[in-house]
Design an enzyme around this catalytic site. Structure first.
Site, PDB file in Angstrom:
ATOM      1  CE  LYS A 186      16.777   5.708  32.099  1.00 56.41           C
ATOM      2  NZ  LYS A 186      16.099   5.896  33.108  1.00 56.41           N
ATOM      3  CB  SER A 203      15.061  10.359  32.731  1.00 57.86           C
ATOM      4  OG  SER A 203      15.471   8.839  33.654  1.00 57.86           O
ATOM      5  CB  SER A 225      14.230   8.207  35.631  1.00 57.39           C
ATOM      6  OG  SER A 225      14.700   9.589  35.637  1.00 57.39           O
TER       7      SER A 225
END
Lengths: 95, 476, 486
Positions: C76, C151, C175
């Protein structure tokens, strides 16, 4: 909780953010709506409850006072928006 | 109307740890810009702080020496503000639970004993250094000093005069040096002091509006700034104008304080507990260990010097005011020098030599061994005092071997009684008039004869031996 | 079977057995990514670098004992990778290439991981849809008209689409778990402190935790075995009682599983409810004891979470000011203008909203009413979980009230978006391990996730229960529209 425009201006200045005039009113409404929702916490009885900043009760996590090599200066400065061999540069900030 | 000046101090002291408070970079003073830095120092995204155990230890030691209550459960908070010397845009400090609180120190001032209360002592990180580059018209940020550990010591507004302030700072400096927690070098910024000052009509119980003065880098500056600012405030009030609460900067060259540009919204620091640093719990065993490790501090040392060695109060105060000097003295005595002699030498020659060279007692080139040997040579009559002073001056910087120097320069005193006797006999024979003068009561003639004997012996005779030999012949 | 349908562990075994080389695995991932560029799952695809890296890996080389040796993965874009652009999906970080690797990345590299690139996300991990990314929204592989969640939307989408075999993401309020649920993959937020946060660009430090997204619970366990453990650079990191993978037995007999009634009430989509309850039945069929109970404190999770998260974010994101790294606004005359212009133009609207909110709740006069109150609510939520875990070994809840919404649907109403985090945020407040696993599909064919929550350090029972479920079901093996051909 009602959020006055002055409060939005005040926290904007504290955060070094400046909303364009067109966005201010919308932001004010959104913040107000969110904070009104958060007011449900008012109904929670927290008398005598110790505020919890750390959920894991760790204590005394420390390191030895032993010098380790610092990072190469060039690597630290490589990402600076204004390139310089030695320092980070800003507009005039000292007398 | 008479006015009373009310002063409180906020003193920042850099701790003498090897590494920074939250990372393992060196705390060494100086260094090329941004070479004592890592992602933690420069506030890189994703970098995290880890507390240096020595910082906690030093803070507690300082707190114990200042008679503070130690906070058994304490933690760090973030103080949020934007400034380019603070790369994370928050300073890790302590607001809610400072490590030490409610201390007190007693000062002896010319006006008598003075009691100063310590409000709190907390740990925090230092900020970086900004230098304006006029060529580029840009400010250059150097983060070498970022994260150097500090303790901030805040007093209650208990001072009334600049003398008290200086006495307190001297006490603080001596104490922290004794503890080994800081070198307290004002010129390198490792002891920095902000002065909060207000004035009020004498006898009033209410505090006036205060100003905070910054950039005070010497005791002299502090004294002058206090005098200036008190006068400025009194003049304002006497003209019926208000004192404005503000931060003022002392300008050494202009000998005046100036209001600093008020930082916008600077007061709302939005402190909150730092989530990156777990809390600290100080066990009784930990505190007990630190209490045991506390060294003898200057008041205790002074009492001991007076008690054990009967030294005069002024000497005691001088010797114990700086740990390095007291250590030097004690080591000299431990090597056999009589305490009074050692003290005289230090008060006279040693301090003189240091001040002539602009040196701090910590930078003393001479070793106790050399001074002790010098004192021994004088005591045993092998060097006279004047020659010894010359030897001292010659070896002070190099700490050269005293015996070798004396031998090389042929400075050893003539103690051979026969040689002295011969010289005396010769001088008396050569100067019958002086002998007659002396015997007729002219004391001055004796001095002349001593001088002649010394001259014959090239100044290397022991004056008491010459005196004795002359007397024994003349007074017959 | 296509390589992209393999789990990470299966691919690791195939590499170990010589059925394909790490470079071939990388190529398979790059091919899949090439077919799915419309998903926008990567911000930076580091294909050349990955191929070079894969070619250096040799059988029996350093780290070869890891079951994930040579398996292509993604990181990420809020996790620092030395020399590879790390943007947090924000304009303000510009082309920032960190001078260091995050602790988790360092450990993965030592275990022979091959990073294909940096995954798209909501800007600074603030969002539940991956629509707040400066680099454009990510699309859900199951329906490109829908969001992948957020996210860590890029991570979940890339794993679901077979572009990578696992990813590391971050979970502050859901997330990892929420996009895993929307994309039909397995995602785990470990116990707070299990994985070092060193090098994770902080959103809310007391809630952020790095964790894996993969096809299966076993894959997640294998990743945790690499990345978890005490790190001297993160004071909040914990000793880890690993390894987990060898202890995944799938044995849940006698395990007591609680279903908090508050998580099955109004606002929960019927199909989601049915799928999660069906998951409970499956665990029951393997010998677990399941019962409903009440946990009223959960209702205070969202307000407490947003106050604490935004407060910390306002402080954590203050360092982005155009001085040390990243993007700087042009033509500023003085310092305040530089700060203000850079931040105003460099941050997107959701980030600014949260910074303002966080600044407000910490500001003089409001601290006690909001921030302190939220920390007290957090203490009460933690106690409520402690109490629940006196009776239950695990809790089972939905991950989200609905399946993936359409793009643009939630963005217009921030509060509505915050409220959709209702099942995931209490887990972060209490620091607990939580896992999201695929447990079915709604009538539109969109994946549904179930959440397993364990007590502090109960990462193993969480993974084990999910493993048991995945031994009985194949939801986690299903791929969008017949494999990787969308």
């Amino acid at each position: 909780m009602k959020i006055a425009q002055e409060i939005v201006d005040y926290v904007s200045a504290l955060s070094r953010l400046s909303l364009p005039e067109g966005e201010k009113a919308a932001m004010q409404r959104e913040l107000e709506k969110i904070l009104q929702y958060m007011d449900v916490l008012e109904g929670l009885d927290t008398a005598g409850v110790e505020p919890m900043s750390h959920v894991i009760p760790l204590e005394n996590i420390m390191r030895e006072d032993r010098v380790m090599p610092s990072q190469d200066r060039g690597e630290l400065l490589a990402g600076a928006p204004v390139p310089d061999q030695e320092a980070f540069l800003t507009p005039k900030s000292v007398e | 109307m008479t006015w009373e000046t009310v002063i409180g101090l906020e003193t920042h002291v850099e701790l003498a740890t090897k590494t920074k408070i939250f990372c393992s970079c060196t705390t060494q003073f100086g260094g090329e810009p941004n070479t004592h830095c890592c992602p933690v120092c420069t506030g890189m995204p994703g970098a995290l702080p880890v507390l240096n155990e020595k910082v906690l230890e030093f803070a507690v030691k300082a707190g114990l020496a200042l008679n503070c209550q130690i906070t058994r459960r304490c933690r760090f908070d973030r103080k949020n503000y934007f400034y380019p010397d603070l790369p994370k845009a928050y300073q890790i400090s302590q607001l809610y639970l400072p490590i030490c609180r409610d201390g007190a120190v007693s000062l002896s001032t010319p006006a008598g004993e003075k009691h100063i209360r310590i409000h709190e002592l907390h740990m925090e990180e230092d900020a970086g250094k900004l230098v304006h580059d006029p060529w580029l018209d840009q400010t250059r940020a150097d983060y070498n000093r970022c994260g150097v550990p500090l303790i901030e010591i805040v007093t209650e507004p208990d001072f009334r005069t600049a003398d008290e302030v200086v006495a307190y700072l001297e006490h603080l400096r001596s104490t922290l040096q004794y503890l080994g927690v800081s070198d307290c070098k004002m010129q390198e910024g490792s002891l920095r002091c902000d002065v909060n000052l207000s004035v009020r009509p004498a006898g009033s119980a209410q505090l006036g509006t205060r100003t905070e003065m910054k950039n005070l880098s010497s005791f002299k500056a502090i004294t002058r700034a206090i005098a200036y600012e008190a006068r400025r405030q009194i003049e304002l009030l006497e003209e019926g104008k208000p004192v404005v609460q503000q931060t003022r900067r002392w300008d050494e060259n202009k000998d005046a304080t100036f209001a600093m540009r008020s930082k916008e919204n600077a007061q709302d620091y939005r402190y909150f507990p730092d989530p990156d640093l777990p809390q600290l719990f100080l066990s009784e065993a930990y505190l007990e260990r630190l209490r045991r490790e506390q060294p003898e501090l200057s008041p205790a040392k002074a009492a001991r010097y007076r008690r054990d060695w009967d030294l005069p109060p002024y000497d005691v105060q001088m010797l114990t005011s700086q740990k390095a000097l007291a250590d030097f003295f004690e080591q000299t005595v431990a090597l056999g020098a009589p305490p009074k002699q050692a003290s005289n030498w230090i008060m006279g020659q040693v301090l003189g030599a240091l001040s002539a060279r602009g040196l701090d007692s910590r930078d003393m080139p001479l070793t106790p061994r050399t001074l002790a040997r010098l004192i021994q040579l004088v005591q045993s009559g092998r060097l006279n005092r004047n020659t010894a002073v010359k030897v001292f001056d010659a070896v002070f910087d190099s700490d050269a071997d005293v015996d070798a120097y004396v031998k090389e320069h042929g400075l050893e005193q003539v103690c051979d009684a026969e040689l002295v006797e011969d010289a005396v006999a010769q001088v008396l024979a050569d100067h019958p008039k002086s002998v007659a003068d002396y015997r007729s009561g002219k004391e001055k003639a004796f001095g002349f004869l001593v001088g002649q004997v010394m001259r014959r012996l090239k100044g290397q005779a022991s004056p008491p031996a010459v005196h004795a030999a002359l007397h024994s012949r003349l007074d017959k | 079977m296509e390589w992209s349908a393999y789990t990470a562990l299966e691919l690791g075994t195939a590499i170990k057995e010589g059925a394909l080389s790490p470079a071939q695995a990388v190529q398979a991932g790059l091919d899949a990514a090439g077919r799915h560029t419309h998903l926008n799952s990567f911000i930076t695809l580091a294909g050349t670098r990955a191929l070079e890296r894969a070619q250096q890996l040799r059988p029996g080389g350093a780290g070869a004992e890891s079951p994930l040796y040579g398996v292509p993965m993604g990181v990420k874009d809020n996790i620092c990778t030395k020399g590879i652009k790390t943007t947090c999906a924000s304009m303000i970080l510009g082309d920032f290439a960190p001078p260091y690797d995050a602790a988790a990345v360092e450990r993965l590299n030592q275990a022979g991981a091959v990073c294909l690139g940096k995954l798209n996300m909501d800007e600074f991990a603030m969002g539940s849809t991956t629509e707040t990314s400066y680099y454009g929204p990510v699309r859900n592989p199951w329906d490109p008209g829908r969001v992948p969640g957020g996210s860590s939307g890029g991570a979940a989408a890339a794993v679901a689409a077979g572009e990578i075999w696992y990813a590391i993401g971050s979970d502050t309020g859901g997330s990892i778990r929420q996009p895993a649920a929307f994309c039909g993959v397995t995602g785990m937020k470990p116990t707070y402190g299990a994985v070092s946060r060193y090098g994770l660009i902080a959103y809310a430090s007391s809630l952020d935790q790095v964790g894996p997204i993969a096809r299966s619970a076993a894959d997640c366990a294998a990743v945790l075995d690499v990345i978890a453990g005490r790190d001297r650079r993160d004071s909040t990191s914990l000793e880890y009682a690993g390894p987990l993978l060898p202890r995944l037995t799938g044995e849940v007999r006698g395990m007591r599983i609680g279903l908090p009634g508050q998580c099955f009430g109004d606002g929960l989509n019927k199909e989601v409810r049915a799928a999660v309850l069906a998951a409970a039945e499956i665990l029951k069929s393997r010998g677990a004891r399941v019962e409903e109970f009440s946990m009223p404190m959960l209702d205070y999770g969202v307000p407490a979470y947003y106050i604490i998260a935004c407060a910390e974010a306002s402080s954590n994101l203050a360092r982005f000011d155009g001085v040390k790294y990243g993007w700087r606004a042009e033509g500023c005359q003085d310092l305040t203008e530089l700060y203000t212009k850079t931040r105003t133009q460099g941050f997107g609207p959701e980030v600014k909203r949260r910074i303002l909110l966080g600044t407000f709740v910490l500001s003089a006069g409001y601290y006690d009413a909001y921030y302190k109150k939220a920390l007290q609510a957090k203490a009460l939520i933690k106690s409520a979980f402690d109490l629940a875990f006196q009776t239950y070994d695990l809790l089972l809840t939905p991950v989200t009230p609905t399946t993936a919404p359409k793009l643009g649907e939630t963005l217009s109403d921030p509060l509505q978006m915050y409220l959709s985090d209702v099942y995931t945020v209490p887990v972060n407040l209490a620091g607990l391990p939580g896992l999201s696993m695929p447990c079915g599909f709604d009538s539109r064919g969109l994946p549904i996730g179930a959440q397993l929550i364990g007590p502090l350090l109960g990462d193993l029972p969480v993974l084990n229960a999910a493993h048991a479920f995945q031994l009985e079901t194949d939801y986690h093996r299903r791929m969008p529209k017949g494999g990787d051909a969308l």
